[in-house]
Structure formats: C-alpha cells, structure tokens
Enzyme design. Structure first.
Site, mmCIF file in Angstrom:
data_model
loop_
_atom_site.group_PDB
_atom_site.id
_atom_site.type_symbol
_atom_site.label_atom_id
_atom_site.label_comp_id
_atom_site.label_asym_id
_atom_site.label_seq_id
_atom_site.Cartn_x
_atom_site.Cartn_y
_atom_site.Cartn_z
ATOM 1 N N HIS A 260 4.153 1.580 -8.071
ATOM 2 C CA HIS A 260 3.183 0.487 -7.953
ATOM 3 C C HIS A 260 2.274 0.460 -9.195
ATOM 4 O O HIS A 260 1.975 -0.606 -9.728
ATOM 5 C CB HIS A 260 2.297 0.672 -6.715
ATOM 6 C CG HIS A 260 3.031 0.581 -5.418
ATOM 7 N ND1 HIS A 260 3.140 1.647 -4.548
ATOM 8 C CD2 HIS A 260 3.689 -0.450 -4.825
ATOM 9 C CE1 HIS A 260 3.818 1.273 -3.475
ATOM 10 N NE2 HIS A 260 4.167 0.010 -3.617
ATOM 11 N N GLN B 150 15.050 -8.792 -3.763
ATOM 12 C CA GLN B 150 13.774 -9.432 -3.454
ATOM 13 C C GLN B 150 13.292 -10.285 -4.627
ATOM 14 O O GLN B 150 12.713 -11.365 -4.434
ATOM 15 C CB GLN B 150 12.737 -8.347 -3.126
ATOM 16 C CG GLN B 150 11.325 -8.850 -2.946
ATOM 17 C CD GLN B 150 10.416 -7.782 -2.391
ATOM 18 O OE1 GLN B 150 10.381 -7.561 -1.192
ATOM 19 N NE2 GLN B 150 9.686 -7.103 -3.245
ATOM 20 N N SER C 292 7.172 4.171 -1.046
ATOM 21 C CA SER C 292 6.206 4.551 -0.004
ATOM 22 C C SER C 292 6.923 5.283 1.122
ATOM 23 O O SER C 292 6.356 6.159 1.774
ATOM 24 C CB SER C 292 5.521 3.305 0.552
ATOM 25 O OG SER C 292 4.937 2.574 -0.496
ATOM 26 N N GLY D 112 0.802 -1.218 0.000
ATOM 27 C CA GLY D 112 0.000 0.000 0.000
ATOM 28 C C GLY D 112 0.833 1.265 0.000
ATOM 29 O O GLY D 112 2.012 1.233 -0.356
HETATM 30 P P1 AMP Z 1 6.062 -2.396 -1.645
HETATM 31 O O1 AMP Z 1 4.671 -1.885 -1.518
HETATM 32 O O2 AMP Z 1 7.112 -1.384 -1.330
HETATM 33 O O3 AMP Z 1 6.257 -3.725 -0.957
HETATM 34 O O4 AMP Z 1 6.268 -2.703 -3.190
HETATM 35 C C1 AMP Z 1 5.375 -3.527 -3.900
HETATM 36 C C2 AMP Z 1 5.932 -3.794 -5.278
HETATM 37 O O5 AMP Z 1 6.110 -2.551 -5.969
HETATM 38 C C3 AMP Z 1 7.327 -4.457 -5.243
HETATM 39 O O6 AMP Z 1 7.404 -5.435 -6.281
HETATM 40 C C4 AMP Z 1 8.251 -3.299 -5.508
HETATM 41 O O7 AMP Z 1 9.475 -3.674 -6.094
HETATM 42 C C5 AMP Z 1 7.417 -2.468 -6.478
HETATM 43 N N1 AMP Z 1 7.902 -1.085 -6.487
HETATM 44 C C6 AMP Z 1 8.069 -0.272 -5.410
HETATM 45 N N2 AMP Z 1 8.602 0.911 -5.791
HETATM 46 C C7 AMP Z 1 8.780 0.834 -7.132
HETATM 47 C C8 AMP Z 1 9.296 1.722 -8.128
HETATM 48 N N3 AMP Z 1 9.746 2.924 -7.800
HETATM 49 N N4 AMP Z 1 9.328 1.314 -9.415
HETATM 50 C C9 AMP Z 1 8.885 0.069 -9.744
HETATM 51 N N5 AMP Z 1 8.370 -0.812 -8.873
HETATM 52 C C10 AMP Z 1 8.325 -0.449 -7.581
#
Ligand code: AMP
Length: 281
Positions: free
Chosen positions: A37, A155, A188, A31
């Site tokens: 995202h 990850q 986030s 979120g």
């Molecule tokens: P998170 O909500 O931070 O756990 O991220 C959820 C997904 O969004 C993960 O696969 C992250 O790698 C991806 N994500 C987060 N930030 C970015 C970004 N700036 N560009 C591309 N994907 C992202």
C-alpha cells in the site's frame, strides 16, 4: 496528515486545493496497510501535489461473508504508517457515508468478458462491488490520478473499464507488486497466516518464476500440472486457478506465441486464506 470521516468536510478541503491548482493522487485501500500500500502512496507523491489514501472495507465486494468478518482491521497502525509516509489526507468513511441509500447495486456495470473469468468466475459479484465502491470514491474525491497495484491485475482492467463507462477523469497508474524478501507478495491477508504458512505460501511466487522460465519450453497443460503439484506439496489445499493469459485482454491461452504479451495468474488457498498473485512473463 488530515483525517476526514465526512464527505462534505473532505470536499470543502479539496475544493480549496483545486483552487490553488494542486494536482490530486488517490490510493483507495481496505486498510491493514503494508509496504505494498505504501508503494502506492510513494508513487503518488512522486507525481502529484496532494496524496489521498482511503480506508474502507467495502462490504459489497465480499462474496464470502466469513472473509469479510475476518478481514484484518489495524486502523491505529494504518494511521501511524500513513503519517510516517507523510501522506497528506486519509479518508476514513463509514458505510452510511459511502452508501447513504443502501448497499444494493442500483445498476449493473456492463464489464463483459473481463468479469466472467478468473476472479470473476470464482468470486461472483466481486467486481460489481469493486466497481460500485471505486465509482463512488472517484465521484467523491475526483482525483487526477488513481494509483492501483498490479497485485490485483484483473481489478485494474475492471476499474479501467468502469472509468470508461462512467466517464471519470482519473487516469489509472499501475504500481508494481511489492514483495517480501521471500518473494511472497505483500497482502493484508498475510496477517492471517502463521509463520509456517507464510513460508509455504512463497510456493506461489516460486510457481510464477517456474512458469516464466518454462513458458516457451513446455506445453501449458504440463506447466499447469507441475505448478499444481508444487502448490499442493507446499500445503495449498485448494487451487482456484493457474492460468496463462493474454496480458492485454486476459483471454486464457493454450500455447506459447512469442508475439503475445503474457501474464500468469494464480489463486489458491493455504489454510483458510485465499491468496492471489501474478507475473508478467
Ligand atoms: P486492498 O487494501 O487489498 O484493497 O488494496 C488496495 C490497493 O493496494 C490495491 O490497488 C492493491 O492492488 C494494492 N496492493 C495490495 N497489495 C499490494 C502489493 N503487494 N504491491 C502493490 N500494490 C498492492
């Protein structure tokens, strides 16, 4: 967009879709959604019939309880953004729904070397928690494609390994890092930065560019020293790592070899906020 909080309701719906031969793409998130995202949602929409986003702040992947407590929650805005992006389904489960038998890990994932370095070294237990939640979510959703961001480079490697260990059918699709016009990777955690800190935080991106431009010219120790100075001059108080690694294995390297694909990875604190970023060289 249809919002499901219960696994049983989601699965009844997904069963119908599968009977209609619809392909399913899945983007798990915690979120506090941003353009990064949404780029996962867009990538999924280009590849499959039905796109599912999940929002679940997974307690088991936070090695620092303060980080968990301070994790931003903006659910109304998240729903607004997903609706606007025409995401088909939002899965918004509770902790009990995801971990009905308790949050303790029942069995360790045998991730090997990949868990011992970088994020693994600085955030003990983090990747076990990531595997635990993604494993559970894949079991529930059973997507054809799993969309993940290159922003969390290590990850992706960890999740691919878990998928192999657990024989999930999902294929991982890696989506490039979405950056703000300043170069700062959307995150986030950026919501916790002041405007001044946000501006200074672009030093991570500038450092990665510096590494890319000097990779074949300077010794890696020299590059890392200069990058550490650049970050400290931009008020990063603590640097967890600046590494140049084999992009396929994440093995840290000492010197340039043009036959090996490289990735530079940085993790550092500005104020109390820990930021990570990377760049394929
Ligand atoms: P998170 O909500 O931070 O756990 O991220 C959820 C997904 O969004 C993960 O696969 C992250 O790698 C991806 N994500 C987060 N930030 C970015 C970004 N700036 N560009 C591309 N994907 C992202």
């Amino acid at each position: 967009m249809i919002l499901f909080k219960r696994i049983s309701d989601l699965q009844t719906h997904l069963q119908k879709l599968r009977q209609e031969n619809k392909t399913i793409g899945f983007a798990p998130t915690m979120g506090a959604l941003h353009e990064g995202h949404l780029s996962l949602i867009k990538a999924s929409q280009e590849e499959v019939d039905i796109t599912i986003c999940s929002i679940f702040v997974n307690p088991t992947q936070f090695n620092d309880s303060k980080d968990f407590e301070k994790y931003p929650i903006t659910i109304d805005n998240d729903i607004y953004l997903l609706e606007k992006q025409r995401c088909d389904i939002l899965f918004l489960p509770s902790v009990n729904e995801i971990y009905p038998n308790g949050k303790e890990l029942k069995q360790l994932y045998d991730l090997g070397f990949i868990e011992s370095i970088l994020e693994g070294a600085f955030r003990p237990g983090h990747f076990q928690g990531v595997c635990q939640v993604v494993d559970r979510l894949l079991e529930i959703v059973q997507p054809d494609l799993l969309f993940m961001g290159q922003k969390d480079y290590q990850q992706i490697m960890v999740v691919k390994k878990m998928i192999e260990l657990k024989n999930h059918k999902a294929k991982v699709i890696v989506v490039p890092i979405f950056r703000e016009p300043s170069g700062l990777a959307s995150s986030s955690r950026n919501m916790r930065l002041t405007n001044d800190e946000k501006e200074k935080a672009t030093a991570i991106y500038q450092s990665l560019i510096f590494i890319k431009e000097n990779i074949s010219r300077l010794f890696f120790v020299e590059i890392k020293q200069q990058v550490a100075e650049m970050l400290m001059n931009s008020e990063f108080q603590k640097i967890d790592y600046i590494e140049i690694c084999n992009a396929e294995t994440l093995e840290p390297l000492e010197k340039y070899d043009k036959t090996i694909k490289l990735v530079a990875l940085i993790a550092a604190f500005i104020g109390e906020v820990r930021l990570i970023d990377n760049m394929i060289l």
